[in-house]
Design a protein around this motif. Structure first.
Motif, PDB file in Angstrom:
ATOM      1  N   TYR A 165       0.845  -1.189   0.000  1.00 16.43           N
ATOM      2  CA  TYR A 165       0.000   0.000   0.000  1.00 16.43           C
ATOM      3  C   TYR A 165       0.886   1.247   0.000  1.00 16.43           C
ATOM      4  CZ  TYR A 165      -3.783  -3.096   1.683  1.00 16.43           C
ATOM      5  OH  TYR A 165      -4.716  -4.092   1.817  1.00 16.43           O
ATOM      6  N   PHE A 176       4.459   7.115   2.374  1.00 17.55           N
ATOM      7  CA  PHE A 176       4.571   6.084   3.401  1.00 17.55           C
ATOM      8  C   PHE A 176       4.114   4.777   2.758  1.00 17.55           C
ATOM      9  CE2 PHE A 176       5.428   4.907   7.570  1.00 17.55           C
ATOM     10  CZ  PHE A 176       4.379   4.296   8.225  1.00 17.55           C
ATOM     11  N   ILE A 188       3.324   0.801   3.087  1.00 17.97           N
ATOM     12  CA  ILE A 188       2.962  -0.201   4.084  1.00 17.97           C
ATOM     13  C   ILE A 188       2.719  -1.532   3.400  1.00 17.97           C
ATOM     14  CG2 ILE A 188       1.314  -0.831   5.883  1.00 17.97           C
ATOM     15  CD1 ILE A 188       0.632   2.097   6.215  1.00 17.97           C
ATOM     16  N   PHE A 192      -0.447  -6.160   9.241  1.00 19.91           N
ATOM     17  CA  PHE A 192       0.256  -5.031   8.642  1.00 19.91           C
ATOM     18  C   PHE A 192       1.645  -4.824   9.237  1.00 19.91           C
ATOM     19  CE2 PHE A 192      -2.809  -2.993   5.884  1.00 19.91           C
ATOM     20  CZ  PHE A 192      -3.977  -3.641   6.245  1.00 19.91           C
ATOM     21  N   GLY A 193       2.552  -4.414   8.374  1.00 18.69           N
ATOM     22  CA  GLY A 193       3.861  -4.000   8.818  1.00 18.69           C
ATOM     23  C   GLY A 193       3.808  -2.587   9.350  1.00 18.69           C
ATOM     24  N   PRO A 194       4.906  -2.121   9.936  1.00 15.58           N
ATOM     25  CA  PRO A 194       4.939  -0.794  10.547  1.00 15.58           C
ATOM     26  C   PRO A 194       5.113   0.340   9.552  1.00 15.58           C
ATOM     27  CG  PRO A 194       7.036  -1.883  10.857  1.00 15.58           C
ATOM     28  CD  PRO A 194       6.125  -2.889  10.221  1.00 15.58           C
ATOM     29  N   GLY A 195       5.382   0.011   8.297  1.00 18.71           N
ATOM     30  CA  GLY A 195       5.507   1.058   7.291  1.00 18.71           C
ATOM     31  C   GLY A 195       6.925   1.539   7.085  1.00 18.71           C
ATOM     32  N   ARG A 231       8.858   5.054   5.581  1.00 22.39           N
ATOM     33  CA  ARG A 231       8.733   6.439   5.113  1.00 22.39           C
ATOM     34  C   ARG A 231       9.822   6.698   4.090  1.00 22.39           C
ATOM     35  NH1 ARG A 231       4.870   9.801   5.147  1.00 22.39           N
ATOM     36  NH2 ARG A 231       4.477   9.377   7.350  1.00 22.39           N
ATOM     37  N   ASN A 274       3.192   7.607  11.936  1.00 26.87           N
ATOM     38  CA  ASN A 274       4.358   6.899  11.395  1.00 26.87           C
ATOM     39  C   ASN A 274       4.399   5.423  11.780  1.00 26.87           C
ATOM     40  OD1 ASN A 274       5.616   9.130  10.013  1.00 26.87           O
ATOM     41  ND2 ASN A 274       6.012   9.958  12.048  1.00 26.87           N
ATOM     42  N   GLN A 275       3.243   4.843  11.942  1.00 23.38           N
ATOM     43  CA  GLN A 275       3.167   3.418  12.239  1.00 23.38           C
ATOM     44  C   GLN A 275       2.203   2.732  11.290  1.00 23.38           C
ATOM     45  OE1 GLN A 275       2.622   2.289  16.344  1.00 23.38           O
ATOM     46  NE2 GLN A 275       3.680   4.106  17.109  1.00 23.38           N
ATOM     47  N   GLY A 276       2.240   1.415  11.292  1.00 16.68           N
ATOM     48  CA  GLY A 276       1.317   0.647  10.478  1.00 16.68           C
ATOM     49  C   GLY A 276      -0.054   0.587  11.124  1.00 16.68           C
ATOM     50  N   LEU A 277      -0.881  -0.288  10.618  1.00 13.17           N
ATOM     51  CA  LEU A 277      -2.254  -0.394  11.099  1.00 13.17           C
ATOM     52  C   LEU A 277      -2.395  -1.503  12.124  1.00 13.17           C
ATOM     53  CD1 LEU A 277      -2.639   1.261   8.477  1.00 13.17           C
ATOM     54  CD2 LEU A 277      -4.841   0.131   8.234  1.00 13.17           C
TER      55      LEU A 277
END
Lengths: 116, 114
Positions: free
Chosen positions: A36, A91, A93, A107-110, A112, B41-44
């Motif tokens: 995403y 961002f 994800i 979900f992963g933490p993303g 940036r 700044n985190q995922g879901l």
């Protein structure tokens, strides 16, 4: 259980370079992974769906030659942003589905990404 | 095709007050519905999900949501807001067979005022 990690958590690169983002399922096998993109103050937009060992399915409007997705194993998928430009700053994800049901996603933490 | 509409991009409540975040869905097949929370700044993180069992679903952190088919709604509530609830909340829909990925709403940012 059901932990998904992403690396790196943030990256800054120069315009024209390529960046690889890794997504790993740490304690389960992910037959399907999703990527995403989320712009500031907006929702998640699905870019592509990848199944282990096969080519990713890209959503309409997502350039497959620019966003290269590899899902080489049941625990790892990578997204490579090729020739990145400032408009690719976002961002990113990933999420992973552990079974046949695509709605059971973790979900992963993303990551940036900032392109200068 | 499925879609989700979240009414209100920003909701502000006082600490201790009721939290109500609205979600309406559109689906041609019986839906599964989800609420996720995202901190900066985190995922879901999954708060709760409706999968055609009980219409009132209880989730983590004191949140709950009620599936109302007649209103095509799945609103998220919490009786008493806490400062730590300040975050972005996303409603999502999928089909019950799990053959399609999640479709997300645009999100609602919850602010909690001391």
């Amino acid at each position: 259980g059901a932990v998904v990690s992403q690396h790196p958590s943030w990256v800054i690169c120069k315009s024209g370079t390529s960046v690889k983002i890794e997504c790993r399922s740490l304690d389960f096998q992910a037959t399907t992974m999703f990527w995403y993109r989320q712009f500031p103050k907006q929702s998640l937009m699905l870019m592509a769906t990848s199944n282990e060992g096969s080519k990713a399915t890209y959503e309409q409007g997502v350039e497959k030659d620019k966003f290269l997705i590899n899902h080489a194993s049941l625990t790892l998928s990578t997204l490579t942003v090729t020739s990145a430009h400032p408009e690719d700053s976002s961002f990113y994800i990933c999420s992973a589905a552990s079974g046949r049901a695509l709605n059971e996603q973790f979900f992963g933490p993303g990551t940036r990404l900032t392109v200068l | 095709a499925q879609s989700v509409t979240q009414l209100g991009s920003h909701v502000s409540v006082s600490e201790g007050a009721l939290v109500l975040l609205r979600c309406n869905y559109s689906s041609s097949v019986p839906p599964y519905l989800f609420w996720y929370v995202q901190y900066p700044n985190q995922g879901l993180q999954l708060l709760l999900k409706y999968t055609s069992a009980a219409t009132l679903v209880k989730g983590i952190n004191g949140f709950e949501a009620e599936f109302k088919k007649s209103e095509t709604s799945f609103h998220l509530t919490k009786p008493s807001a806490h400062m730590s609830d300040a975050a972005e909340y996303f409603c999502a829909v999928s089909d019950t067979a799990g053959n399609t990925p999640l479709v997300f709403g645009k999100g609602t940012r919850l602010s909690v005022i001391a």
